[in-house]
Design a protein around this motif. Structure first.
Motif, PDB file in Angstrom:
ATOM      1  N   LEU A  10       0.722  -1.141  -0.022  1.00  0.00           N
ATOM      2  CA  LEU A  10      -0.080  -0.164   0.229  1.00  0.00           C
ATOM      3  C   LEU A  10       0.861   1.066   0.024  1.00  0.00           C
ATOM      4  O   LEU A  10       0.592   2.297  -0.665  1.00  0.00           O
ATOM      5  CB  LEU A  10      -0.954   0.018   1.220  1.00  0.00           C
ATOM      6  N   SER A  11       1.827   1.215   0.549  1.00  0.00           N
ATOM      7  CA  SER A  11       2.859   2.149   1.017  1.00  0.00           C
ATOM      8  C   SER A  11       3.695   2.460  -0.478  1.00  0.00           C
ATOM      9  O   SER A  11       3.776   3.737  -0.912  1.00  0.00           O
ATOM     10  CB  SER A  11       3.857   2.122   1.945  1.00  0.00           C
ATOM     11  N   ASP A  12       3.999   1.489  -1.171  1.00  0.00           N
ATOM     12  CA  ASP A  12       4.689   1.458  -2.309  1.00  0.00           C
ATOM     13  C   ASP A  12       3.759   2.034  -3.598  1.00  0.00           C
ATOM     14  O   ASP A  12       4.409   2.774  -4.598  1.00  0.00           O
ATOM     15  CB  ASP A  12       5.160   0.219  -2.849  1.00  0.00           C
ATOM     16  N   MET A  13       2.461   1.806  -3.364  1.00  0.00           N
ATOM     17  CA  MET A  13       1.601   2.232  -4.437  1.00  0.00           C
ATOM     18  C   MET A  13       0.946   3.808  -4.092  1.00  0.00           C
ATOM     19  O   MET A  13       0.031   4.346  -4.768  1.00  0.00           O
ATOM     20  CB  MET A  13       0.305   1.433  -4.674  1.00  0.00           C
ATOM     21  N   GLY A  14       1.448   4.219  -3.125  1.00  0.00           N
ATOM     22  CA  GLY A  14       1.064   5.691  -2.505  1.00  0.00           C
ATOM     23  C   GLY A  14      -0.335   5.762  -2.011  1.00  0.00           C
ATOM     24  O   GLY A  14      -1.020   6.791  -2.146  1.00  0.00           O
ATOM     25  N   LEU A  15      -0.964   4.681  -1.325  1.00  0.00           N
ATOM     26  CA  LEU A  15      -2.360   4.746  -0.837  1.00  0.00           C
ATOM     27  C   LEU A  15      -2.150   4.786   0.704  1.00  0.00           C
ATOM     28  O   LEU A  15      -3.226   4.454   1.276  1.00  0.00           O
ATOM     29  CB  LEU A  15      -2.809   3.373  -1.299  1.00  0.00           C
ATOM     30  N   SER A  50      -6.152  -2.297  -7.121  1.00  0.00           N
ATOM     31  CA  SER A  50      -5.942  -3.591  -8.081  1.00  0.00           C
ATOM     32  C   SER A  50      -4.729  -4.102  -8.288  1.00  0.00           C
ATOM     33  O   SER A  50      -4.562  -5.154  -8.115  1.00  0.00           O
ATOM     34  CB  SER A  50      -6.753  -3.217  -9.227  1.00  0.00           C
ATOM     35  N   ILE A  51      -3.780  -3.013  -8.439  1.00  0.00           N
ATOM     36  CA  ILE A  51      -2.364  -3.446  -8.640  1.00  0.00           C
ATOM     37  C   ILE A  51      -1.846  -4.009  -7.328  1.00  0.00           C
ATOM     38  O   ILE A  51      -1.093  -5.201  -7.241  1.00  0.00           O
ATOM     39  CB  ILE A  51      -1.433  -2.168  -8.878  1.00  0.00           C
ATOM     40  N   CYS A  52      -2.374  -3.346  -6.134  1.00  0.00           N
ATOM     41  CA  CYS A  52      -1.823  -3.991  -4.700  1.00  0.00           C
ATOM     42  C   CYS A  52      -2.125  -5.389  -4.671  1.00  0.00           C
ATOM     43  O   CYS A  52      -1.361  -6.055  -4.247  1.00  0.00           O
ATOM     44  CB  CYS A  52      -2.211  -2.931  -3.840  1.00  0.00           C
ATOM     45  N   ASP A 101       6.977   3.531 -12.092  1.00  0.00           N
ATOM     46  CA  ASP A 101       8.263   3.457 -11.675  1.00  0.00           C
ATOM     47  C   ASP A 101       8.363   2.420 -10.334  1.00  0.00           C
ATOM     48  O   ASP A 101       9.375   1.422 -10.268  1.00  0.00           O
ATOM     49  CB  ASP A 101       8.781   4.837 -11.258  1.00  0.00           C
ATOM     50  N   ARG A 102       7.258   2.492  -9.473  1.00  0.00           N
ATOM     51  CA  ARG A 102       7.283   1.721  -8.424  1.00  0.00           C
ATOM     52  C   ARG A 102       7.121   0.390  -8.787  1.00  0.00           C
ATOM     53  O   ARG A 102       7.657  -0.866  -8.186  1.00  0.00           O
ATOM     54  CB  ARG A 102       6.328   1.930  -7.233  1.00  0.00           C
ATOM     55  N   ILE A 103       6.203   0.017  -9.795  1.00  0.00           N
ATOM     56  CA  ILE A 103       6.400  -1.072 -10.275  1.00  0.00           C
ATOM     57  C   ILE A 103       7.431  -1.998 -10.745  1.00  0.00           C
ATOM     58  O   ILE A 103       8.016  -3.218 -10.555  1.00  0.00           O
ATOM     59  CB  ILE A 103       5.076  -1.256 -11.514  1.00  0.00           C
ATOM     60  N   VAL A 104       8.110  -1.173 -11.476  1.00  0.00           N
ATOM     61  CA  VAL A 104       9.437  -1.405 -12.212  1.00  0.00           C
ATOM     62  C   VAL A 104      10.364  -1.967 -10.721  1.00  0.00           C
ATOM     63  O   VAL A 104      11.150  -2.864 -11.089  1.00  0.00           O
ATOM     64  CB  VAL A 104      10.197  -0.231 -12.972  1.00  0.00           C
TER      65      VAL A 104
END
Length: 514
Positions: free
Chosen positions: A42-47, A72-74, A103-106
């Protein structure tokens, strides 16, 4: 991850990701570690600032479209899959968010060795630069498949160079787009001709040969082996890659988590059961007051006065007295009174059963939303059909018991039906069983006909046919043998419910003169 975001709208972001983590992550992983991984994703996705915000829907404000996409990506990144498929993951995001999300997904893919296959919608130059490889398809042909940085040279060599101040991604799409061929100025090359040139050039290029060589090498490396009925994947070196079904929680854990999630969704969704409960309470009061204190004996003599039958009955008795046949009058009066009392009970019981069951279509919109979530999670391999049916039955049973018991108590007590506890319990159980059956019917309808309007109409129509052939409006022997009696009469669950209610109510009544 599909383009359409299907999430349980009553849950918060944190609850959505936590429940998914408990179902997907291995049973050997402690619960604290599962929550820790969920928090990190959640933190990585900015949520991190929206964890307590509900997903939102049905007129309830919640997350934006871009935030739902990130949730959904999380869910897909929780298990650190080896292959991640993303269908337009940046659609609905503002101009800055796509770069940070991708960028976070990468970074995550590099950290955990994940291969990402994504379709991208109008990427910026920064987002486009994050992709290692590019695949361009048009009219069923492969235009280019290879390193992203070599695509510009490929187009330039074939006579379609990218302008200096234009994004490469925009240039590629505009070059091979066939949707607006009719608007091309006279003398310009049509997109179909461009596609044919590029496709033929790619097949003879060095990039194509390299890609084919890599595919052949990977195909030779991987062997699929079956050991003790389980699927394993080995490289030639003998390294175990994974076992099918070993990376999920146990059946019991998944069942309990699904039941808890569904229970919470039903509690928060007013239209699922609470609205029906309110209508059922009003219905119970209405029916109870209309059929108030039916009585069980000959205290119902007031019916004769109400319907204006006293003068006719007195004249009839005088005629009988003259004929010295007074004894024949009494059974006739008793039969008449008992019939009026029985008719009221029969009508009330049939109305309660029919109305309570047919009103279950009110929860159909909620069924459709839940079925969409189930289908998405099943396609992703989270759980199967059997587990979902069991968990949904566990979570819906308490609510069905409540919406069966409350109106049943009101109708039963106000109407003055038989006072024995065992008879009331039997009456309530018939209502509960009928509600359980019709709930299952509507769930099947939501699966077969996901369209909201068509599902409601079809469900109401099927129940209407069952009620019509249950034996109340027409006796079974009077029904047509084709369709109505065989098979509709015997398929209708209202038939069995009505018979059970009638037997429960009329056995033991005081007045049986006929």
């Amino acid at each position: 991850m599909t383009q359409e975001q299907v999430l349980t709208w009553t849950l918060t972001v944190k609850e959505t990701v936590y429940y998914s983590a408990e179902m997907q992550l291995p049973k050997s992983m402690p619960k604290s570690e599962k929550k820790e991984r969920a928090d990190k994703i959640l933190s990585d996705m900015g949520l991190q600032d929206s964890v307590n915000t509900r997903i939102g829907g049905w007129g309830v404000k919640g997350l934006s479209g871009g935030q739902k996409r990130r949730v959904s990506i999380c869910l897909e990144l929780l298990t650190h899959p080896k292959l991640l498929l993303l269908d337009e993951p940046t659609s609905g995001l503002d101009s800055a968010a796509p770069f940070y999300v991708m960028d976070r997904i990468v970074k995550l893919t590099r950290q955990y060795g994940i291969t990402v296959l994504a379709t991208i919608h109008q990427p910026s130059s920064q987002v486009f630069g994050l992709f290692n490889n590019l695949c361009l398809l048009s009219l069923g042909k492969t235009i280019y498949f290879g390193p992203t940085f070599r695509a510009t040279r490929f187009f330039a060599v074939n006579g379609f160079p990218c302008p200096d101040e234009q994004s490469p991604a925009d240039h590629y799409l505009m070059t091979i787009n066939t949707d607006f061929d009719d608007d091309i100025p006279t003398g310009s090359i049509h997109a179909e001709q461009v596609i044919n040139v590029l496709a033929e050039s790619y097949k003879s290029s060095e990039i194509y040969m390299q890609v084919e060589g890599e595919i052949a090498a990977i195909s030779q490396q991987i062997n699929k082996t079956v050991i003790n009925g389980s699927c394993y994947f080995f490289f030639k070196k003998g390294d175990l890659v994974g076992k099918k079904g070993s990376l999920q929680a146990s059946f019991i854990t998944q069942c309990l988590v699904l039941a808890e999630r569904s229970l919470k969704n039903m509690y928060r969704d007013v239209g699922y059961y609470w609205l029906r409960l309110g209508i059922y309470i009003a219905l119970g009061i209405a029916v109870g007051t209309i059929f108030y204190d039916l009585g069980s004996g000959f205290s119902s003599l007031n019916m004769l006065k109400t319907y204006g039958l006293w003068p006719l009955l007195v004249q009839f008795m005088i005629d009988k007295l003259v004929a010295f046949q007074l004894l024949t009058v009494i059974p006739i009066i008793m039969c008449f009174l008992w019939f009026k009392m029985a008719h009221a009970r029969i009508s009330m019981l049939m109305f309660i059963l029919a109305f309570l069951t047919i009103l279950a279509i009110g929860g159909f919109p909620s069924f459709v939303e839940e079925i969409k979530v189930f289908q998405g999670e099943r396609l992703n391999g989270h759980y199967g059909v059997g587990l979902y049916v069991i968990s949904h039955t566990m979570s819906s049973t308490p609510y069905l018991l409540i919406i069966s018991l409350v109106p049943g108590v009101l109708c039963y007590s106000l109407a003055g039906l038989q006072r024995e506890w065992d008879r009331f319990i039997y009456f309530a159980l018939i209502l509960f069983a009928s509600m359980l059956i019709v709930e299952s019917l509507m769930m099947v309808m939501a699966t077969v006909i996901p369209n909201l309007l068509m599902g409601i109409i079809t469900g109401a129509g099927i129940q209407g046919l069952m009620i019509l052939s249950a034996g109340f409006f027409r006796l079974p022997n009077d029904l047509s043998q084709v369709f109505w009696k065989y098979p509709t009469y015997y398929i209708s669950f209202h038939k069995y419910a009505v018979q059970g209610m009638y037997k429960n109510e009329f056995e033991g009544l005081m007045s049986r003169p006929c």
